[in-house]
Design a protein around this motif. Sequence first.
Motif, mmCIF file in Angstrom:
data_model
loop_
_atom_site.group_PDB
_atom_site.id
_atom_site.type_symbol
_atom_site.label_atom_id
_atom_site.label_comp_id
_atom_site.label_asym_id
_atom_site.label_seq_id
_atom_site.Cartn_x
_atom_site.Cartn_y
_atom_site.Cartn_z
ATOM 1 N N TYR A 98 1.290 -1.241 -0.082
ATOM 2 C CA TYR A 98 -0.196 0.538 0.138
ATOM 3 C C TYR A 98 0.762 1.199 0.689
ATOM 4 O O TYR A 98 1.776 1.031 1.288
ATOM 5 C CB TYR A 98 -0.862 -0.212 1.438
ATOM 6 N N VAL A 99 0.303 1.826 -0.981
ATOM 7 C CA VAL A 99 1.595 3.919 -1.090
ATOM 8 C C VAL A 99 0.076 4.566 -0.247
ATOM 9 O O VAL A 99 -0.561 4.452 -0.593
ATOM 10 C CB VAL A 99 1.964 3.777 -2.406
ATOM 11 N N HIS A 101 -0.919 8.007 0.055
ATOM 12 C CA HIS A 101 -0.570 9.493 -0.926
ATOM 13 C C HIS A 101 -1.955 10.267 0.046
ATOM 14 O O HIS A 101 -3.063 10.265 0.055
ATOM 15 C CB HIS A 101 -2.098 9.248 -2.108
ATOM 16 N N THR A 106 -3.170 3.252 -0.732
ATOM 17 C CA THR A 106 -3.487 2.745 -1.772
ATOM 18 C C THR A 106 -2.946 1.735 -2.092
ATOM 19 O O THR A 106 -1.706 1.887 -2.512
ATOM 20 C CB THR A 106 -3.682 3.778 -3.377
ATOM 21 N N LYS A 107 -3.616 0.063 -2.707
ATOM 22 C CA LYS A 107 -3.521 -1.258 -2.919
ATOM 23 C C LYS A 107 -2.279 -0.523 -4.408
ATOM 24 O O LYS A 107 -2.477 0.262 -5.399
ATOM 25 C CB LYS A 107 -3.995 -1.868 -3.045
ATOM 26 N N THR A 108 -1.128 -0.954 -4.190
ATOM 27 C CA THR A 108 -0.072 -1.229 -5.669
ATOM 28 C C THR A 108 0.770 -2.518 -5.684
ATOM 29 O O THR A 108 0.852 -3.335 -5.107
ATOM 30 C CB THR A 108 0.852 0.271 -5.373
ATOM 31 N N THR A 109 0.882 -2.072 -6.862
ATOM 32 C CA THR A 109 2.361 -3.390 -7.115
ATOM 33 C C THR A 109 3.955 -2.856 -6.943
ATOM 34 O O THR A 109 3.898 -1.568 -7.491
ATOM 35 C CB THR A 109 2.021 -4.073 -8.582
ATOM 36 N N ASP A 112 4.172 -0.835 -10.485
ATOM 37 C CA ASP A 112 3.539 -0.104 -10.506
ATOM 38 C C ASP A 112 4.619 1.050 -9.805
ATOM 39 O O ASP A 112 4.631 2.581 -10.218
ATOM 40 C CB ASP A 112 2.214 0.435 -9.665
ATOM 41 N N ILE A 113 5.198 0.532 -8.744
ATOM 42 C CA ILE A 113 6.178 1.369 -8.083
ATOM 43 C C ILE A 113 7.159 1.809 -9.171
ATOM 44 O O ILE A 113 7.141 2.811 -9.045
ATOM 45 C CB ILE A 113 6.487 1.060 -7.042
ATOM 46 N N ALA A 116 5.724 4.429 -11.945
ATOM 47 C CA ALA A 116 5.676 5.634 -10.979
ATOM 48 C C ALA A 116 7.176 6.607 -11.266
ATOM 49 O O ALA A 116 7.226 8.210 -11.531
ATOM 50 C CB ALA A 116 5.235 5.500 -10.138
#
Length: 150
Positions: A98-99, A101, A106-109, A112-113, A116
């Motif tokens: 989770y990131v 903001h 927000t759930k992420t992978t 994705d990180i 970004a």
Amino acid sequence: MKRIKTPQSQGRDYEKMLKEYFSFHLHGMEVKEEGGRVQVQIVYNDYKHIDTVRRELAQMMPEVEFTKLRREFTESAVMWTLNRMYWDLRGEFTPVIYVQHGDTLTKTTLSDIAYADLNQLELDDDDSIPYTADERKMSDADDLRRNAWE
């Protein structure tokens, strides 16, 4: 009071045995005899789980006291496992990430990180990206056309 008698070393070459057991994974080792007892300190990289190592060493040399047994990881191993998580399409190795903001999680992978971060960078040829030979190869005309439509 009960006295516990520990078997003596019987002149075994512990350094050789440990080097054979750990191979190139052995990172630090000290073998010394103190008070009639063999004491060993070990640091190893990228090898079996510490519980497995402790059990196997105790079976191999029950007369030895391991005063330090530490498992560490090389940068290559860390990158290997992150790469494995990154490319894990089935979700078998990927942790839930989770990131934050502001006040929202927000759930992420990992991908994705990474994307970004890369999207915010001005990349140059001298950025030390360790490209593979395949990635450095220029695509032929057919591949360029096909890749443009994928």
